[in-house]
Design a protein around this motif. Sequence first.
Motif, PDB file in Angstrom:
ATOM      1  N   SER A  97      -7.390   1.338   4.666  1.00 44.27           N
ATOM      2  CA  SER A  97      -8.808   1.682   4.640  1.00 44.27           C
ATOM      3  C   SER A  97      -9.116   2.757   5.672  1.00 44.27           C
ATOM      4  O   SER A  97      -8.488   2.830   6.727  1.00 44.27           O
ATOM      5  N   SER A  98     -10.121   3.579   5.363  1.00 43.46           N
ATOM      6  CA  SER A  98     -10.501   4.628   6.308  1.00 43.46           C
ATOM      7  C   SER A  98     -11.025   4.035   7.604  1.00 43.46           C
ATOM      8  O   SER A  98     -10.851   4.622   8.672  1.00 43.46           O
ATOM      9  N   VAL A 108      -7.952   3.220   9.682  1.00 45.81           N
ATOM     10  CA  VAL A 108      -7.296   4.448  10.137  1.00 45.81           C
ATOM     11  C   VAL A 108      -8.074   5.077  11.282  1.00 45.81           C
ATOM     12  O   VAL A 108      -7.502   5.465  12.318  1.00 45.81           O
ATOM     13  N   ASP A 109      -9.390   5.192  11.133  1.00 41.31           N
ATOM     14  CA  ASP A 109     -10.206   5.802  12.186  1.00 41.31           C
ATOM     15  C   ASP A 109     -10.171   4.987  13.469  1.00 41.31           C
ATOM     16  O   ASP A 109     -10.039   5.535  14.572  1.00 41.31           O
ATOM     17  N   ALA A 168      -5.616   7.667   4.530  1.00 43.54           N
ATOM     18  CA  ALA A 168      -6.705   6.712   4.355  1.00 43.54           C
ATOM     19  C   ALA A 168      -7.104   6.634   2.891  1.00 43.54           C
ATOM     20  O   ALA A 168      -7.086   7.627   2.171  1.00 43.54           O
ATOM     21  N   VAL A 211      -9.963   6.415   0.386  1.00 45.08           N
ATOM     22  CA  VAL A 211     -11.391   6.711   0.365  1.00 45.08           C
ATOM     23  C   VAL A 211     -11.869   6.794  -1.069  1.00 45.08           C
ATOM     24  O   VAL A 211     -11.087   6.970  -1.996  1.00 45.08           O
ATOM     25  N   GLN A 223      -9.168  14.459   1.317  1.00 46.09           N
ATOM     26  CA  GLN A 223      -8.272  14.471   2.477  1.00 46.09           C
ATOM     27  C   GLN A 223      -7.593  15.819   2.708  1.00 46.09           C
ATOM     28  O   GLN A 223      -6.740  15.930   3.575  1.00 46.09           O
TER      29      GLN A 223
END
Length: 357
Positions: free
Chosen positions: A218-219, A222-223, A244, A246, A299
Amino acid sequence: MPRTAPPPDQARLQPFRLEALTPLNHEVLRLELSQIAGPPLTYREGQFVTVRLPDGTARSYSPAAACQGDGRLELHIRTLPGGRFSTWLRSDAACPGALLDIGGPYGDCVWTPPDTAGAPLLLLATGTGIAPIRAMLARHLGGAGGHPVHLYWGGLDQPDLYLGEEFAALAIRHAHFRFTPVLAAPAEPWRGRRGYVQAAAADDLPRLDGARVIACGSSAMVDAARMLLVAACGLAPDAFHADAFVAQAAAPMSSSDASLSLEVALPQAPARRLAAPPGSTVLNTLAAAGLLQGVCGGQAACGTCRIGIDPAWRAALPPAGRKEARLLAALESGPDQRLACQICLEAPLDGLRIELP
């Protein structure tokens, strides 16, 4: 540096046959596909392909097995209520023998060992983000003895970790590999780690100097992982590699939201003027009009949303970021070409003129 752009002979769609469809848990299905025409599609483990349904719906997935060069693919797909692809997968049309078009490969989130001898390689995954990591391990783990390899895989409850036994067995066979499952909200008694994969990894590996990290999922994960591991564990920012997941579809847009315009020159058709809400990307505006559909979910990894910019507008655009610039260079793009997914429409770009290939 791995090549981001797909080779020309693999950029087009290839026909595949669905051989088997198997549930892996309550949400995830395993698709086994075989190519029926054209040169066998090959990929580097960690790259992704785009799958196109007969109605034109396209989604991107990373193969879950090492590439054998025989035109066979294994994909792990999480089904969602009401999703176009999910609805098709649950229908009678998704049976052995069904035909799908597949393009690719795309992306450069591939196995990248640390440069520093003995430094760890940290793998983070949530949900079906485990698929590309499974493929990487199948290809590379046996030759990675010079670096400890740590895999943290997270989900909400135990059924989400549908390959848990496979990775536990892998850890027994390889002394340099460690597997840590992490659950955020287990419903049944759970003796393992709780919380989030990035927090568990930071607790276990507080110093990541010289390490590499590959994160797939999931983003949000990752973030959060990028911020935490760089700030708290000393990870070099350029040592964090991520793919990620998205949303790929453009959000619905009401006419009351649209206050900007986008002028689109089309090949062999009259130009069109599209309405767009402030803050949307050029790709989302084009997708809402049915003119262009990207593959990688914004991305800057596939290049399928490359557009031409009217030279008079080139100076008005913010310069391309490092990832976009690298992909455009790999695609041998001209100075007036950009990625539609990377251009955000704000007031200074009202009336932007572009050209579709």
